[in-house]
Structure formats: structure tokens, C-alpha cells
Design a protein around this motif. Structure first.
Motif, PDB file in Angstrom:
ATOM      1  N   THR A 176      95.215  25.576  61.485  1.00  0.00           N
ATOM      2  CA  THR A 176      96.542  25.852  62.045  1.00  0.00           C
ATOM      3  C   THR A 176      97.604  25.263  61.131  1.00  0.00           C
ATOM      4  O   THR A 176      97.445  24.159  60.615  1.00  0.00           O
ATOM      5  N   SER A 177      98.685  26.006  60.936  1.00  0.00           N
ATOM      6  CA  SER A 177      99.792  25.542  60.100  1.00  0.00           C
ATOM      7  C   SER A 177     100.912  24.964  60.966  1.00  0.00           C
ATOM      8  O   SER A 177     101.193  25.469  62.058  1.00  0.00           O
ATOM      9  N   PHE A 178     101.549  23.911  60.434  1.00  0.00           N
ATOM     10  CA  PHE A 178     102.677  23.267  61.087  1.00  0.00           C
ATOM     11  C   PHE A 178     103.860  23.287  60.116  1.00  0.00           C
ATOM     12  O   PHE A 178     103.744  22.783  58.998  1.00  0.00           O
ATOM     13  N   TYR A 179     104.966  23.870  60.550  1.00  0.00           N
ATOM     14  CA  TYR A 179     106.179  23.937  59.745  1.00  0.00           C
ATOM     15  C   TYR A 179     107.071  22.772  60.151  1.00  0.00           C
ATOM     16  O   TYR A 179     107.347  22.587  61.350  1.00  0.00           O
ATOM     17  N   LEU A 180     107.519  21.993  59.175  1.00  0.00           N
ATOM     18  CA  LEU A 180     108.219  20.749  59.447  1.00  0.00           C
ATOM     19  C   LEU A 180     109.611  20.735  58.827  1.00  0.00           C
ATOM     20  O   LEU A 180     109.773  21.066  57.655  1.00  0.00           O
ATOM     21  N   GLU A 181     110.607  20.340  59.632  1.00  0.00           N
ATOM     22  CA  GLU A 181     111.975  20.180  59.155  1.00  0.00           C
ATOM     23  C   GLU A 181     112.515  18.843  59.657  1.00  0.00           C
ATOM     24  O   GLU A 181     112.090  18.358  60.717  1.00  0.00           O
ATOM     25  N   PRO A 182     113.439  18.204  58.910  1.00  0.00           N
ATOM     26  CA  PRO A 182     113.933  16.881  59.304  1.00  0.00           C
ATOM     27  C   PRO A 182     114.551  16.889  60.704  1.00  0.00           C
ATOM     28  O   PRO A 182     115.359  17.762  61.028  1.00  0.00           O
ATOM     29  N   GLY A 223     112.763  25.652  52.486  1.00  0.00           N
ATOM     30  CA  GLY A 223     113.583  25.135  53.582  1.00  0.00           C
ATOM     31  C   GLY A 223     112.785  24.390  54.625  1.00  0.00           C
ATOM     32  O   GLY A 223     113.309  24.021  55.676  1.00  0.00           O
ATOM     33  N   TYR A 224     111.502  24.165  54.349  1.00  0.00           N
ATOM     34  CA  TYR A 224     110.634  23.420  55.258  1.00  0.00           C
ATOM     35  C   TYR A 224     109.426  22.926  54.471  1.00  0.00           C
ATOM     36  O   TYR A 224     109.168  23.361  53.346  1.00  0.00           O
ATOM     37  N   TYR A 225     108.716  21.981  55.065  1.00  0.00           N
ATOM     38  CA  TYR A 225     107.393  21.615  54.575  1.00  0.00           C
ATOM     39  C   TYR A 225     106.378  22.314  55.479  1.00  0.00           C
ATOM     40  O   TYR A 225     106.608  22.467  56.690  1.00  0.00           O
ATOM     41  N   ARG A 226     105.244  22.699  54.913  1.00  0.00           N
ATOM     42  CA  ARG A 226     104.184  23.290  55.729  1.00  0.00           C
ATOM     43  C   ARG A 226     102.860  22.615  55.394  1.00  0.00           C
ATOM     44  O   ARG A 226     102.513  22.487  54.217  1.00  0.00           O
ATOM     45  N   ILE A 227     102.168  22.175  56.424  1.00  0.00           N
ATOM     46  CA  ILE A 227     100.804  21.689  56.243  1.00  0.00           C
ATOM     47  C   ILE A 227      99.887  22.588  57.059  1.00  0.00           C
ATOM     48  O   ILE A 227     100.261  23.066  58.129  1.00  0.00           O
ATOM     49  N   SER A 228      98.700  22.841  56.536  1.00  0.00           N
ATOM     50  CA  SER A 228      97.719  23.691  57.225  1.00  0.00           C
ATOM     51  C   SER A 228      96.469  22.853  57.437  1.00  0.00           C
ATOM     52  O   SER A 228      95.794  22.478  56.470  1.00  0.00           O
ATOM     53  N   VAL A 229      96.194  22.541  58.687  1.00  0.00           N
ATOM     54  CA  VAL A 229      95.221  21.516  59.041  1.00  0.00           C
ATOM     55  C   VAL A 229      93.965  22.123  59.650  1.00  0.00           C
ATOM     56  O   VAL A 229      94.043  22.913  60.604  1.00  0.00           O
ATOM     57  N   LYS A 230      92.821  21.731  59.117  1.00  0.00           N
ATOM     58  CA  LYS A 230      91.543  22.147  59.694  1.00  0.00           C
ATOM     59  C   LYS A 230      91.172  21.208  60.835  1.00  0.00           C
ATOM     60  O   LYS A 230      91.214  19.989  60.683  1.00  0.00           O
ATOM     61  N   ARG A 231      90.814  21.774  61.977  1.00  0.00           N
ATOM     62  CA  ARG A 231      90.344  20.965  63.101  1.00  0.00           C
ATOM     63  C   ARG A 231      88.900  20.534  62.814  1.00  0.00           C
ATOM     64  O   ARG A 231      88.019  21.365  62.621  1.00  0.00           O
TER      65      ARG A 231
END
Length: 408
Positions: A176-182, A223-231
Motif C-alpha cells: 500500500t502506498s502512503f502520500y505524505l505532505e507537511p 509535491g508530496y513524498y510517497r512510500i509504498s509499504v509491504k505488509r
């Protein structure tokens, strides 16, 4: 760093070098005991160190390898500069402070004495105390420069900063990917494709915070950071991943995550115009996606070959995005390998990457090679590329653990 080692007298350096065989033999035992002692006396440091890596022995082994390398090169610490820089990036990402080094030194000496017993004479302990002081100063100096550089960048920060999850996207059955902004809406720095951030997870019911490093999986400047995390689900050998489960099950759009500024030296060289080969296995695709999305923007004419290995299509994240890129950019070629393909899966090879198949799709040894994935995949990729004739300087990889597990 040679200047720093000049502060060590010849007798001290002689003693340190004489202990190299002993460290090689007892290194992991010493570092395991070191962590036990340090956490007993400073349990607050469990907030910093990855306890999963402790249980699996990864961290003690990595520390043992570093200590061994420093001892072996005590006359010329420049020889281990690449290792110092790599570790310093991780320290910066974890926000390691100068005042923590004396704590580490004290307990390392206690562990050496404890494990070696009478063999660790007062002379040896004193020599190591001096040597550790010099080695620590090297790390503190390198990290200070990194902290200052990060802080002085537009939007840069030191320590942790709250980011809001603005979007959560399921990429596959396990990723799942998480889009991150300040969360403060202030500027934040860009990064180089391949770098990572540290997420500080504050989980209800857990006595300590858990910090995990995740590669950024999109091109910089979006315009964001994105991390894609394996469960990481529980297996017969390992419990479920504490942080990955927390992110997948508890973190939603609008949640706040404290993160560190981007760090890492595994970055795409965008001055190189030779063919680029990206190889990934499983969730190792995250830095590769950042590099792929970057190169089509910054070097639209550069030849790119992207090879991804997964178990099957249902766990293969971002395959539609890769297909979209290859269809829009004729200079990009994509190959997919599935170990156990399911019905209706589309792929180029069944099983695993092997040298014979690889040689039919690669552009030749004179190219830039980047890879990331599970340890077995990475070791196989490294050996195949070496046998293929690729120069060591053209082989780049990311591993969150001892690199010796890959190249030895």
C-alpha cells in the motif's frame, strides 16, 4: 580522517590491529552483548534501534562488520569512508546525536571485556577506548555536515517533522502506498531518486516508538513524498511486522506521521547517459519506481530496461504504472518474472531470474545497473552481473543491513 588517526600513538594502533583476528572470531558475540548491556542501562535507546533487527541478529552483525573494518584500517580510516558515509546517512535519518556516542563506546568496551574475559587486558581496553574516540569523532564530523546541509536546504529540517497522509492507495494484495505532505503546510525539500525517509511509529500499547526506513517511491518534485509499504504478515519463523501492520491497518487518510528528512546515498546518477538497467524483487521496486519516474522526466531519451520479479501478479505493485510508462516512452523496456504465476497473469518469464535469460535482455556490461529486493534476490543479481562483466563501479544496490551479506 588520517589527521584524526594521527592522534593515536603507534603502540595503540599496533594493539588495535593485533585484535583484528579476535574481533573477526568473536565480533557478533561482542556486539550482541553490547546491545544487551546498553539497553539494560539505557532502555530509552530502544526508541531508536530497530528491535526486530536486534532479534534477527542483523544489527549486531552490521556493527561487528563496521568495528572489524575500522580496526583493520586504523592506520588509514579513509579506506572505510564509503562505509562511514553509508552508516552516517542512516544515523542522520534516525537523528542520532553526538551525545549518544559516549554511551555506545562505554558499553562496547564493557562487552569486549565481558566476552573476552582475561584476554581483554587493561592495555587492550585502553587502546580501544582511544581508538573508539577517534572513530566516533569521524562519524560525528561527517554527520554534522549532513545535518547542516539538510537544515540549510529550502524547507529542510532536523529531527522529526509531522506529515499528513493525504492519500492511501492499495497497490497490490500486500503493498500500500502512503502520500505524505507537511502538516504545517510549509515548504519541504526535494530529494534524489533512490533516497529514503524514516517513519517514527507511535503505536498504542507499545512501550517504545518504532522507527522504520522506507524508500521514496515516486519522482522528486511531485509535491508530496510517497512510500509504498509491504505488509509483513506472520510466518512460522517471524511474527507480523509491527510497523507495516500499523501502517496498513491503523493509518488512514488524515493521519499524522512524524518523519525524518530524506537521506541515503543509493541515488540515480543522472549525469550518466549510458543505458540504465533497473532490477527489483518484491517491494524492492520502491526506489526503482522513483528512478524510473525520474529518468523519463529528466533524461527522456535514455535507454532504460526495467526488470521486476515477483511471486505473481496479485502481489506485483504498480505494474499498471510501469505499463503506462513503457507504452508512452519507446526507449523504456519492461520485463516481468513471476515465480508462481496465476491464471490470467501476463509475464515474460516463469520462475526466477537466471544468468542465461538475463544475458538475452541486457544491453551489455557497459551500462549503469541498479537493483533492490530480498537478500537472496540481491545476492543472485550481484553475482550474475559480476559474471556478465559489469564493473564494480557500475553496480549499485540498496540494502538495509550488512552489505557483506550480498557481496561476500
Amino acid at each position: 580522517m588520517t589527521t584524526a588517526t594521527r592522534g593515536l600513538d603507534e603502540q595503540t594502533r599496533t594493539i588495535i590491529k593485533a585484535t583484528v583476528p579476535v574481533l573477526k572470531e568473536h565480533g557478533e558475540k561482542i556486539t550482541k552483548r553490547f546491545y544487551q548491556l546498553m539497553f539494560e542501562n539505557h532502555p530509552e535507546l530502544k526508541n531508536v534501534f530497530n528491535q526486530t533487527n536486534q532479534r534477527e541478529g542483523k544489527q549486531p552483525r552490521a556493527l561487528a562488520n563496521t568495528v572489524y573494518a575500522a580496526a583493520a584500517h586504523i592506520d588509514n580510516l579513509e579506506a572505510i569512508l564509503p562505509k562511514v558515509v553509508s552508516i552516517a546517512h542512516k544515523h542522520k535519518s534516525l537523528n542520532i546525536k553526538p551525545e549518544q556516542y559516549p554511551i555506545v563506546g562505554k558499553h562496547l568496551l564493557l562487552a569486549i571485556k565481558d566476552v573476552l574475559g582475561d584476554a581483554a587486558t587493561e592495555e587492550i581496553i585502553q587502546a580501544w577506548e582511544k581508538a573508539y574516540g577517534v572513530i566516533a569523532e569521524v562519524f560525528i564530523s561527517v554527520e554534522k555536515e549532513m545535518y547542516e546541509e539538510t537544515k540549510n536546504r529550502t524547507g529542510g529540517w532536523v529531527d522529526f517533522r509531522d506529515f499528513k497522509v493525504t492519500k492511501k492507495v492499495v497497490e497490490s494484495d500486500v503493498i500500500t502506498s502512503f502520500y505524505l505532505e507537511p502538516a504545517d503546510d510549509n515548504p519541504f525539500p526535494s530529494y534524489e531518486p533512490g533516497q529514503y525517509i524514516t517513519v517514527k511509529a507511535e503505536i498504542e500499547g507499545e512501550p517504545y516508538t518504532h522507527m522504520r526506513q522506507y524508500s521514496l517511491s515516486c519522482a522528486p518534485g511531485e509535491g508530496y513524498y510517497r512510500i509504498s509499504v509491504k505488509r509483513e504478515d506472520a510466518t512460522s519463523e517471524h511474527p507480523a511486522g509491527i510497523v507495516s501492520t500499523f501502517l496498513h491497518e491503523k493509518v488512514q487518510e488524515g493521519s499524522i506521521l512524524p518523519i525524518s528528512a530524506p537521506a541515503g546515498e543509493f541515488v540515480l546518477d543522472q549525469k550518466d547517459t549510458r543505458p540504465l538497467v533497473l532490477l527489483s524483487g518484491g517491494v524492492g521496486l520502491t526506489p526503482m519506481m522513483s528512478m524510473l519516474e525520474s529518468v523519463i522526466e529528466e533524461q527522456p531519451d535514455r535507454k532504460v530496461i526495467y526488470i521486476h520479479a515477483a511471486n505473481s501478479g496479485n502481489v506485483h505493485a504498480m505494474k499498471d504504472r510501469v505499463k503506462e510508462i513503457t507504452e508512452a516512452h519507446k526507449n523504456v523496456i519492461n520485463y516481468t518474472i513471476y515465480a508462481s504465476p496465476q491464471e490470467n497473469d501476463q509475464y515474460d518469464k516463469k520462475g526466477h531470474i537466471d544468468a542465461e535469460w538475463l544475458s538475452t535482455v541486457l544491453p551489455g556490461p557497459d551500462a549503469a545497473y541498479y537493483f533492490c529486493g530480498p537478500k537472496g534476490f540481491m545476492r543472485a543479481a550481484y553475482l550474475m552481473l559480476k559474471d556478465y562483466g559489469v564493473a564494480e563501479t557500475d553496480i549499485h544496490f540498496e540494502i538495509f543491513g550488512p552489505s557483506e551479506d550480498i557481496i561476500n
